[in-house]
Design a protein around this motif. Structure first.
Motif, PDB file in Angstrom:
ATOM      1  N   ARG A 220     -12.504 -18.082 -13.423  1.00  0.00           N
ATOM      2  CA  ARG A 220     -12.600 -16.531 -12.760  1.00  0.00           C
ATOM      3  C   ARG A 220     -11.268 -16.398 -13.058  1.00  0.00           C
ATOM      4  O   ARG A 220     -10.955 -14.932 -13.574  1.00  0.00           O
ATOM      5  CB  ARG A 220     -12.724 -16.451 -11.380  1.00  0.00           C
ATOM      6  CG  ARG A 220     -12.622 -15.225 -10.751  1.00  0.00           C
ATOM      7  CD  ARG A 220     -13.420 -14.452 -11.173  1.00  0.00           C
ATOM      8  NE  ARG A 220     -13.151 -12.892 -10.561  1.00  0.00           N
ATOM      9  CZ  ARG A 220     -12.573 -11.899 -11.112  1.00  0.00           C
ATOM     10  NH1 ARG A 220     -11.744 -12.516 -12.340  1.00  0.00           N
ATOM     11  NH2 ARG A 220     -12.201 -10.774 -10.636  1.00  0.00           N
ATOM     12  N   ALA A 222      -9.499 -16.820 -15.738  1.00  0.00           N
ATOM     13  CA  ALA A 222      -9.273 -16.421 -17.055  1.00  0.00           C
ATOM     14  C   ALA A 222      -9.964 -15.409 -17.523  1.00  0.00           C
ATOM     15  O   ALA A 222      -9.862 -14.674 -18.443  1.00  0.00           O
ATOM     16  CB  ALA A 222      -9.895 -17.627 -17.956  1.00  0.00           C
ATOM     17  N   ARG A 223     -10.849 -14.479 -16.554  1.00  0.00           N
ATOM     18  CA  ARG A 223     -11.478 -13.476 -16.864  1.00  0.00           C
ATOM     19  C   ARG A 223     -10.627 -12.045 -16.890  1.00  0.00           C
ATOM     20  O   ARG A 223      -9.616 -12.197 -16.137  1.00  0.00           O
ATOM     21  CB  ARG A 223     -12.652 -13.141 -16.027  1.00  0.00           C
ATOM     22  CG  ARG A 223     -13.850 -14.116 -16.166  1.00  0.00           C
ATOM     23  CD  ARG A 223     -15.081 -13.522 -15.433  1.00  0.00           C
ATOM     24  NE  ARG A 223     -15.951 -14.768 -14.837  1.00  0.00           N
ATOM     25  CZ  ARG A 223     -16.253 -14.647 -13.797  1.00  0.00           C
ATOM     26  NH1 ARG A 223     -15.935 -13.896 -12.765  1.00  0.00           N
ATOM     27  NH2 ARG A 223     -16.826 -15.995 -13.401  1.00  0.00           N
ATOM     28  N   PRO A 224     -10.716 -11.160 -17.724  1.00  0.00           N
ATOM     29  CA  PRO A 224      -9.990  -9.984 -17.654  1.00  0.00           C
ATOM     30  C   PRO A 224     -10.196  -9.254 -16.293  1.00  0.00           C
ATOM     31  O   PRO A 224     -11.319  -9.393 -15.743  1.00  0.00           O
ATOM     32  CB  PRO A 224     -10.501  -9.220 -18.783  1.00  0.00           C
ATOM     33  CG  PRO A 224     -11.872  -9.837 -19.417  1.00  0.00           C
ATOM     34  CD  PRO A 224     -11.870 -11.354 -18.850  1.00  0.00           C
ATOM     35  N   GLY A 225      -9.246  -8.577 -16.117  1.00  0.00           N
ATOM     36  CA  GLY A 225      -9.555  -7.755 -14.645  1.00  0.00           C
ATOM     37  C   GLY A 225      -8.514  -8.179 -13.561  1.00  0.00           C
ATOM     38  O   GLY A 225      -8.020  -7.435 -12.720  1.00  0.00           O
ATOM     39  N   GLY A 226      -8.430  -9.499 -13.655  1.00  0.00           N
ATOM     40  CA  GLY A 226      -7.597 -10.060 -12.483  1.00  0.00           C
ATOM     41  C   GLY A 226      -8.233  -9.979 -11.089  1.00  0.00           C
ATOM     42  O   GLY A 226      -9.382  -9.434 -10.923  1.00  0.00           O
ATOM     43  N   ALA A 281      -0.680 -15.828 -11.741  1.00  0.00           N
ATOM     44  CA  ALA A 281      -1.291 -14.569 -11.311  1.00  0.00           C
ATOM     45  C   ALA A 281      -0.400 -13.753 -10.166  1.00  0.00           C
ATOM     46  O   ALA A 281      -0.307 -12.705 -10.232  1.00  0.00           O
ATOM     47  CB  ALA A 281      -2.726 -14.771 -10.881  1.00  0.00           C
ATOM     48  N   HIS A 284       2.902 -11.831 -10.904  1.00  0.00           N
ATOM     49  CA  HIS A 284       2.673 -10.478 -11.397  1.00  0.00           C
ATOM     50  C   HIS A 284       2.396  -9.625 -10.322  1.00  0.00           C
ATOM     51  O   HIS A 284       2.163  -8.313 -10.466  1.00  0.00           O
ATOM     52  CB  HIS A 284       1.482 -10.343 -12.496  1.00  0.00           C
ATOM     53  CG  HIS A 284       1.824 -11.058 -13.714  1.00  0.00           C
ATOM     54  ND1 HIS A 284       1.138 -12.388 -13.971  1.00  0.00           N
ATOM     55  CD2 HIS A 284       2.418 -10.688 -14.786  1.00  0.00           C
ATOM     56  CE1 HIS A 284       1.624 -13.052 -15.070  1.00  0.00           C
ATOM     57  NE2 HIS A 284       2.399 -11.766 -15.708  1.00  0.00           N
TER      58      HIS A 284
END
Length: 310
Positions: A220, A222-226, A281, A284
């Protein structure tokens, strides 16, 4: 209708469904204590909702914690702030030295010397409380019962047991000794003996569940969108709870005594990778965003392990 799993992962995940992680409400409150000792009620209710908890559950839990003197409460509803009276976050993080030893074993840096460490005690019924406390200590340290009043460990935990015995005032009732030739019920082969004395199947199953959940979290992340802040916190709390659930009953037997491959090694490796990804994550997040102590505790816990350094 979305489920907590949907909200956490963005889609249904069979792997996540197969590895349920139970997070008690009290543990959730403890996990969200920030570096300044506060819990933001809005954050608490948001994460609780993602975990499938009701607002009423949270309110009742907060009321109990305040009544017990563990927190003070300022404000109302989701704008309230809880303040920890003492550091209550230890319930969600295992002992640092214990976890470090586990990772050293995984890296082949803590070879077994073939020595069994035995503890015998005879404490009368009149001192039952101390007897039960000593028994609990031995089990917590990974020792297994051989017969009434006799426990065995594959690790040298004598200093810890003796310190506990002194605290309980029962040093006179304990005998400690070691042997490299242990036979119980006709079983003398060390791996076979370990399998007979410790519930290895149950321990392995716990680690399999941890590995499955951590792997799903990594996918999860690693998926785009965060993920949103509450979603990251939800994942971190569930990962910490799953790690504790797998590690607490693990006696950390030397690899020489375990089936190969041992799922605990894989689970700890994936968990460390997942925690690193979560920390990155979180880095950021907007500047000035308060961070739960949970993040700092797990980062410290894993920072000195061989797995994290390699």
């Amino acid at each position: 209708m979305s489920t907590p799993h949907d909200l956490l992962t963005g889609e249904r995940s069979d792997a996540l469904d197969a590895t349920p992680v139970t997070v008690p409400t009290r543990l959730l409150v403890h996990a969200l204590v920030r570096e300044d000792g506060t819990v933001d009620a809005g954050e608490l209710y948001a994460v609780a909702g993602l975990l499938g908890m009701t607002d009423q559950q949270v309110r009742l839990c907060v009321k109990r914690l305040v009544a017990e003197g563990r927190f003070t409460h300022e404000g109302r509803g989701r704008k309230a702030v809880l303040r920890a009276v003492a550091d209550v976050t230890g319930s969600i993080t295992p002992d640092v030295a214990y976890v470090r030893h586990a990772y050293r074993q995984d890296q082949g840096l803590a070879a077994w010397d073939g020595t069994w460490h035995l503890f015998a005690f005879a404490i009368p019924e009149a001192n039952r409380t101390s007897r039960d406390a000593l028994r609990d200590t031995l089990r917590h340290l990974g020792a297994a019962p051989v017969q009434s009043g006799l426990y065995v460990s594959a690790n040298p935990v004598e200093d810890l047991v003796e310190a506990r015995a002194r605290h309980l005032g029962v040093t006179h009732a304990i005998t400690t000794f070691t042997t490299t030739d242990l036979c119980v019920g006709g079983i003398g082969d060390p791996p076979a003996l370990a399998a007979a004395l410790w519930p290895l199947n149950d321990i392995a199953a716990r680690h399999e569940r941890l590995a499955g959940f951590a792997r799903t979290c990594l996918e999860r992340l690693a998926r785009p969108g965060g993920l949103t802040g509450p979603e990251r916190l939800t994942m971190a709390v569930r990962l910490a709870a799953a790690f504790t659930d797998a590690m607490e009953p693990d006696p950390l037997l030397p690899p020489e005594l375990l089936p190969r491959p041992w799922p605990g090694t894989r689970a700890r490796r994936i968990t460390a990778a997942c925690w690193t990804a979560l920390a990155e994550a979180d880095a950021h997040a907007p500047a000035g965003t308060p961070v739960p102590r949970l993040f700092a505790q797990y980062d410290d816990l894993l920072a000195s392990t061989p797995e994290r350094r390699t």
